[in-house]
Design a protein around this motif. Structure first.
Motif, short mmCIF file in Angstrom:
data_model
loop_
_atom_site.label_atom_id
_atom_site.label_comp_id
_atom_site.label_asym_id
_atom_site.label_seq_id
_atom_site.Cartn_x
_atom_site.Cartn_y
_atom_site.Cartn_z
N ARG A 18 0.50 11.26 12.16
CA ARG A 18 -0.70 11.97 11.42
C ARG A 18 -1.87 11.76 11.99
N THR A 30 0.93 -1.23 0.04
CA THR A 30 -0.02 -0.01 0.10
C THR A 30 0.85 1.16 0.01
N GLY A 31 2.06 1.25 0.49
CA GLY A 31 2.91 2.31 0.44
C GLY A 31 3.27 2.56 -1.05
N ARG A 86 10.97 10.20 9.48
CA ARG A 86 9.75 9.51 8.70
C ARG A 86 8.94 8.87 9.79
N ARG A 88 0.92 0.66 7.00
CA ARG A 88 0.83 1.30 8.31
C ARG A 88 -0.40 1.27 9.03
N ASP A 89 -1.57 1.16 8.50
CA ASP A 89 -2.92 1.21 8.88
C ASP A 89 -3.73 -0.15 8.33
N ASP A 133 5.09 9.18 10.46
CA ASP A 133 4.17 8.08 10.45
C ASP A 133 3.40 7.91 11.79
N ARG A 140 -6.09 9.27 1.97
CA ARG A 140 -6.13 8.15 2.59
C ARG A 140 -7.48 7.61 2.42
N ALA A 154 0.37 11.14 2.10
CA ALA A 154 0.05 10.27 3.39
C ALA A 154 -0.80 11.04 4.25
N TYR A 170 0.66 5.47 -2.10
CA TYR A 170 0.85 6.70 -1.66
C TYR A 170 1.95 7.28 -2.56
N ARG A 171 3.09 6.41 -2.85
CA ARG A 171 4.33 6.92 -3.69
C ARG A 171 3.88 7.10 -5.01
O1 DC Z 1 6.25 1.56 3.04
P1 DC Z 1 6.70 2.83 2.05
O2 DC Z 1 7.86 3.46 2.79
O3 DC Z 1 6.79 2.47 0.76
O4 DC Z 1 5.61 3.92 2.41
C1 DC Z 1 5.60 5.19 1.78
C2 DC Z 1 4.83 6.28 2.71
O5 DC Z 1 3.58 6.11 2.66
C3 DC Z 1 5.46 6.33 4.04
O6 DC Z 1 5.43 7.72 4.23
C4 DC Z 1 4.30 5.92 4.85
C5 DC Z 1 3.15 6.05 3.96
N1 DC Z 1 2.08 5.00 4.14
C6 DC Z 1 0.73 5.27 4.80
O7 DC Z 1 0.84 6.17 5.29
N2 DC Z 1 0.12 4.13 4.97
C7 DC Z 1 0.10 2.90 4.32
N3 DC Z 1 -0.74 2.13 4.51
C8 DC Z 1 1.34 2.66 3.48
C9 DC Z 1 2.50 3.79 3.33
#
Ligand code: DC
Length: 220
Positions: free
Chosen positions: A182, A34-35, A175, A125-126, A179, A104, A98, A38-39
């Motif tokens: 937020r 899922t990251g 970071r 993350r969530d 993270d 989101r 993010a 956002y990327r």
């Molecule tokens: O895991 P990553 O480093 O590729 O994630 C990229 C960014 O996205 C990082 O700043 C955290 C955020 N992210 C998020 O807020 N929620 C998620 N489910 C996955 C990543």
């Protein structure tokens, strides 16, 4: 039949993405990074010259781009963007995307639609707290800050981009801070998640441990 979702959350550098891919392979599940979503929105916004704090403009981008996963590869509007979404500029800027609640909620909805198509290991993350609170198996993967930074240094050195350990630690602290503070979807262990500290474990050891946890749950 109800689809199965294994939700894996944890901080950057805990080893989530390698673990997720290997665990999914062992279980015969698909995986969702899922990251990468956002990327992808961040990369598209940078390309279009959009202000990364302009939430309505970001939302237009998020809803208009097509993000397609094909195994390890990520395509944005048909273009292979697997490497581009990991560029340092994207990593530095992704927090503003993010942090945007409307992005989101759009991406969480997209994650649910994708995961409805099969059995998935989803990492982020969530995932256990917001996206899939009813998941039958939630994992919170962590490692100490030094172990996480050390892995990052090794990864970057292998890809021909050597960096100073201290610089990685500083970047990581920033970071972590972003993270875990937020407003929506912050990094948090779900109450019913199993926490695994990976400092002294190899990748294969972590995956084997998780595979046995998931298989036990599948029997109940
Ligand atoms: O895991 P990553 O480093 O590729 O994630 C990229 C960014 O996205 C990082 O700043 C955290 C955020 N992210 C998020 O807020 N929620 C998620 N489910 C996955 C990543």
């Amino acid at each position: 039949m109800e689809k199965m979702i294994v939700a894996i959350d944890g901080p950057a550098g805990a080893g989530k993405s390698s673990v997720t891919r290997l665990l999914a392979e062992r279980l015969g599940f698909q995986f969702l990074d899922t990251g990468a979503m956002y990327r992808a929105v961040t990369l598209a916004a940078i390309h279009q010259g959009v202000d990364l704090h302009d939430e309505p403009a970001l939302q237009t981008i998020a809803t208009e781009i097509e993000i397609v996963f094909d195994g390890e590869e990520v395509f944005i509007d048909g273009k292979n963007s697997t490497a581009a979404i990991r560029e340092p500029e994207v990593t530095r800027s992704v927090a503003s995307v993010a942090n945007a609640p409307s992005i989101r909620s759009y991406l969480v909805d997209l994650q649910r639609r994708i995961a409805a198509q099969g059995n998935f290991v989803c990492e982020g993350r969530d995932q256990g707290t917001v996206a899939f609170p009813d998941s039958f198996c939630k994992i919170f993967l962590t490692a100490s800050p030094r172990a996480r930074a050390q892995r990052r240094v090794e990864q970057l050195s292998l890809s021909g981009k050597p960096v100073e350990f201290e610089a990685v630690i500083r970047d990581q602290e920033m970071r972590d801070q972003q993270d875990s503070t937020r407003e929506v979807g912050r990094l948090m262990k779900a109450e019913d998640a199993i926490e695994l500290l990976t400092d002294d474990l190899t990748l294969v050891e972590v995956v084997s441990e998780l595979e046995s946890i998931v298989r036990q749950r599948m029997e109940h």
